[in-house]
Design an enzyme around this catalytic site. Sequence first.
Site, PDB file in Angstrom:
ATOM      1  N   ASN A 112      12.363  -7.956   8.033  1.00  0.00           N
ATOM      2  CA  ASN A 112      10.983  -7.445   8.152  1.00  0.00           C
ATOM      3  C   ASN A 112      10.935  -6.039   8.737  1.00  0.00           C
ATOM      4  O   ASN A 112      10.184  -5.184   8.267  1.00  0.00           O
ATOM      5  CB  ASN A 112      10.130  -8.399   8.997  1.00  0.00           C
ATOM      6  CG  ASN A 112       9.985  -9.761   8.353  1.00  0.00           C
ATOM      7  OD1 ASN A 112      10.478  -9.969   7.244  1.00  0.00           O
ATOM      8  ND2 ASN A 112       9.340 -10.688   9.022  1.00  0.00           N
ATOM      9  N   THR A 157     -22.196  26.068 -13.826  1.00  0.00           N
ATOM     10  CA  THR A 157     -22.606  24.885 -13.064  1.00  0.00           C
ATOM     11  C   THR A 157     -23.234  23.966 -14.100  1.00  0.00           C
ATOM     12  O   THR A 157     -23.840  24.446 -15.068  1.00  0.00           O
ATOM     13  CB  THR A 157     -23.634  25.200 -11.946  1.00  0.00           C
ATOM     14  OG1 THR A 157     -24.892  25.503 -12.534  1.00  0.00           O
ATOM     15  CG2 THR A 157     -23.188  26.385 -11.070  1.00  0.00           C
ATOM     16  N   HIS A 158     -23.053  22.669 -13.927  1.00  0.00           N
ATOM     17  CA  HIS A 158     -23.509  21.682 -14.924  1.00  0.00           C
ATOM     18  C   HIS A 158     -22.886  21.968 -16.294  1.00  0.00           C
ATOM     19  O   HIS A 158     -23.477  21.613 -17.313  1.00  0.00           O
ATOM     20  CB  HIS A 158     -25.033  21.674 -15.086  1.00  0.00           C
ATOM     21  CG  HIS A 158     -25.795  21.619 -13.806  1.00  0.00           C
ATOM     22  ND1 HIS A 158     -26.286  20.452 -13.279  1.00  0.00           N
ATOM     23  CD2 HIS A 158     -26.149  22.603 -12.926  1.00  0.00           C
ATOM     24  CE1 HIS A 158     -26.921  20.710 -12.138  1.00  0.00           C
ATOM     25  NE2 HIS A 158     -26.848  22.008 -11.902  1.00  0.00           N
ATOM     26  N   SER A 280      -0.722  16.605 -34.783  1.00  0.00           N
ATOM     27  CA  SER A 280      -1.260  15.321 -35.247  1.00  0.00           C
ATOM     28  C   SER A 280      -0.339  14.803 -36.341  1.00  0.00           C
ATOM     29  O   SER A 280       0.287  15.585 -37.059  1.00  0.00           O
ATOM     30  CB  SER A 280      -2.664  15.556 -35.806  1.00  0.00           C
ATOM     31  OG  SER A 280      -2.987  14.566 -36.762  1.00  0.00           O
ATOM     32  N   ASN A 288      -2.851  19.739 -30.093  1.00  0.00           N
ATOM     33  CA  ASN A 288      -3.600  18.955 -29.107  1.00  0.00           C
ATOM     34  C   ASN A 288      -3.083  19.159 -27.685  1.00  0.00           C
ATOM     35  O   ASN A 288      -1.866  19.238 -27.476  1.00  0.00           O
ATOM     36  CB  ASN A 288      -3.508  17.470 -29.474  1.00  0.00           C
ATOM     37  CG  ASN A 288      -4.088  17.199 -30.850  1.00  0.00           C
ATOM     38  OD1 ASN A 288      -5.115  17.772 -31.220  1.00  0.00           O
ATOM     39  ND2 ASN A 288      -3.415  16.361 -31.621  1.00  0.00           N
ATOM     40  N   TYR A 319       4.189 -10.993   9.420  1.00  0.00           N
ATOM     41  CA  TYR A 319       4.768 -10.733   8.099  1.00  0.00           C
ATOM     42  C   TYR A 319       4.346 -11.811   7.116  1.00  0.00           C
ATOM     43  O   TYR A 319       4.287 -12.997   7.475  1.00  0.00           O
ATOM     44  CB  TYR A 319       6.311 -10.691   8.175  1.00  0.00           C
ATOM     45  CG  TYR A 319       6.926 -10.550   6.794  1.00  0.00           C
ATOM     46  CD1 TYR A 319       7.069  -9.304   6.205  1.00  0.00           C
ATOM     47  CD2 TYR A 319       7.295 -11.688   6.052  1.00  0.00           C
ATOM     48  CE1 TYR A 319       7.582  -9.175   4.915  1.00  0.00           C
ATOM     49  CE2 TYR A 319       7.812 -11.568   4.774  1.00  0.00           C
ATOM     50  CZ  TYR A 319       7.960 -10.310   4.208  1.00  0.00           C
ATOM     51  OH  TYR A 319       8.455 -10.178   2.948  1.00  0.00           O
ATOM     52  N   GLN A 324       5.724  -7.776   0.142  1.00  0.00           N
ATOM     53  CA  GLN A 324       6.731  -7.290  -0.807  1.00  0.00           C
ATOM     54  C   GLN A 324       6.047  -6.638  -2.011  1.00  0.00           C
ATOM     55  O   GLN A 324       6.542  -5.657  -2.564  1.00  0.00           O
ATOM     56  CB  GLN A 324       7.603  -8.460  -1.254  1.00  0.00           C
ATOM     57  CG  GLN A 324       8.627  -8.116  -2.293  1.00  0.00           C
ATOM     58  CD  GLN A 324       9.515  -9.304  -2.608  1.00  0.00           C
ATOM     59  OE1 GLN A 324      10.312  -9.714  -1.783  1.00  0.00           O
ATOM     60  NE2 GLN A 324       9.346  -9.875  -3.794  1.00  0.00           N
ATOM     61  N   LYS A 327       5.276  -2.790  -2.312  1.00  0.00           N
ATOM     62  CA  LYS A 327       6.278  -1.768  -2.639  1.00  0.00           C
ATOM     63  C   LYS A 327       5.999  -1.097  -3.980  1.00  0.00           C
ATOM     64  O   LYS A 327       6.070   0.127  -4.097  1.00  0.00           O
ATOM     65  CB  LYS A 327       7.650  -2.455  -2.782  1.00  0.00           C
ATOM     66  CG  LYS A 327       8.587  -2.224  -1.659  1.00  0.00           C
ATOM     67  CD  LYS A 327       9.919  -2.858  -2.048  1.00  0.00           C
ATOM     68  CE  LYS A 327      10.367  -3.811  -0.995  1.00  0.00           C
ATOM     69  NZ  LYS A 327      11.616  -4.485  -1.341  1.00  0.00           N
TER      70      LYS A 327
HETATM   71  N1  ARG Z   1      11.873  -8.142   0.037  1.00  0.00           N
HETATM   72  C1  ARG Z   1      11.199  -8.470   1.230  1.00  0.00           C
HETATM   73  C2  ARG Z   1       9.953  -7.578   1.412  1.00  0.00           C
HETATM   74  O1  ARG Z   1       9.882  -6.582   0.785  1.00  0.00           O
HETATM   75  C3  ARG Z   1      12.101  -8.303   2.397  1.00  0.00           C
HETATM   76  C4  ARG Z   1      11.623  -8.965   3.637  1.00  0.00           C
HETATM   77  C5  ARG Z   1      11.800 -10.438   3.516  1.00  0.00           C
HETATM   78  N2  ARG Z   1      11.395 -11.070   4.705  1.00  0.00           N
HETATM   79  C6  ARG Z   1      11.083 -12.367   4.769  1.00  0.00           C
HETATM   80  N3  ARG Z   1      10.698 -12.809   5.914  1.00  0.00           N
HETATM   81  N4  ARG Z   1      11.170 -13.128   3.701  1.00  0.00           N
HETATM   82  O2  ARG Z   1       9.085  -7.909   2.161  1.00  0.00           O
END
Ligand code: ARG
Length: 446
Positions: A112, A157-158, A280, A288, A319, A324, A327
């Site tokens: 974590n 403008t506009h 085109s 274009n 957590y 996850q 990401k």
């Molecule tokens: N891939 C997980 C994430 O991005 C890693 C952390 C996992 N932690 C857990 N307690 N399962 O969060």
Amino acid sequence: MTTPLWDKPGAEIDLATMRYMAGRDIELDRRLLPHDIRASIAHVRGLRSIGALPGADADAIITELRTLADDVRSGEFVLDDRFEDGHSAIEARLVDRLGAAGGRVHLGRSRNDQVLVAMSLYVRAELARVRTLALDAACAALDRARELEHVVMPGYTHLQRAVPSTAGLWMASFAESYLENASLLRLSAQWFDACPLGTAAGYGVNLDLPRDAVADELGFARVVVNPMHAQACRGSHDVQALAALWQVAQTVRRFAWDLSLFASAEFGFVRLPARATTGSSIMPNKRNPDLAELLRTLAAEVGGRIAELIQIVSLPSGYHRDLQSAKAPVIAAFEAVSAAMTLVPPLIRDLECDRARMRAAIEPAMLATDEAVRLAAGGMPFRDAYRAVAERLGSLTDADADRSVRERVSLGGTGNLGLDILSRRIDEERERRLADDSDSDAAERT
Ligand code: ARG
């Protein structure tokens, strides 16, 4: 897939479920791996400094982590679905090469805080990358503003013809927008300048970890103090980074919009470099402005990623694996903005302006505002001047367009664009950027 880190008696491992839970981690963690390795080295040094790891083991782990970093860079090591994620890959490699000693890397940390620190380092580095690109765009726009300083074009403008303006003012507007975007990126990076490492799963550990020293080694200005707060930052701080990216994308969108209008036959003010246009498949006559149109979608993409993040972070304290999923939107937004912004400065530089077409779009009535201001400056109440000019719009001539732009002398106006002020601000922002670089180089050398 190798045995997961959390395998124990009673754990049930089903490959399809495992793969679902790993999600896109393998692909995404490729971006995080160099940062994860760097943070792992700092963590091991910290453990050694408090005597939690024997020097010989710590040294062996650090050497192996460095080798792994080299292998990742050279492509010798590729993160693939043998592993659950990047964190597992690091530990597996260390155990594989060093046996039991390698396994000691995970003392006092959790995945974590491991993923948090890797993400913070990634976001910091990517914000810096986009910041450089925004400053490049600001410089390119400023150069064009100098070149086109006195080139008359309509101000709208506009989307209606309003007053004479200049291509210099138009370009300088992008210089200032990108400059401001760059400073927002810098300020946003401060949110990520706090080290979460040492907060473990979100509740600390029963070791006296040297959190400040580890933060320092990684080039962070401070530590995230509270471990639960550290977890709460994930995703929600990312919203802040993406909001800064959105501002960049918004500048790109305005520029792209202007280009797609001004490159049309109706305006004919600019010609895009041939590489930025396509033909085109059916209409042989077409050229274009696809690049401008695709750049215009960048803000939509970043806005969409922000919306996704905001939904994901609807969570109680602590957590949760939901995080996850935060990401992907973050990495996607950075990659989209970096890819787009790489193309923006050359596009600004290579844009051709058709001065004659710009000039021809000035119509005499556009001088009306100047005339009304002139009368009012002579003592007439502005409303009377406004009406008087409205009554004799037909007597105005466009020959005065040069005078009009020359006389707009208050700072920022067409007769006084303030380019030196913008240039100084861009230089200051570039110097700050370079100073940050040397900070992080110093951090990386340790
Ligand atoms: N891939 C997980 C994430 O991005 C890693 C952390 C996992 N932690 C857990 N307690 N399962 O969060």
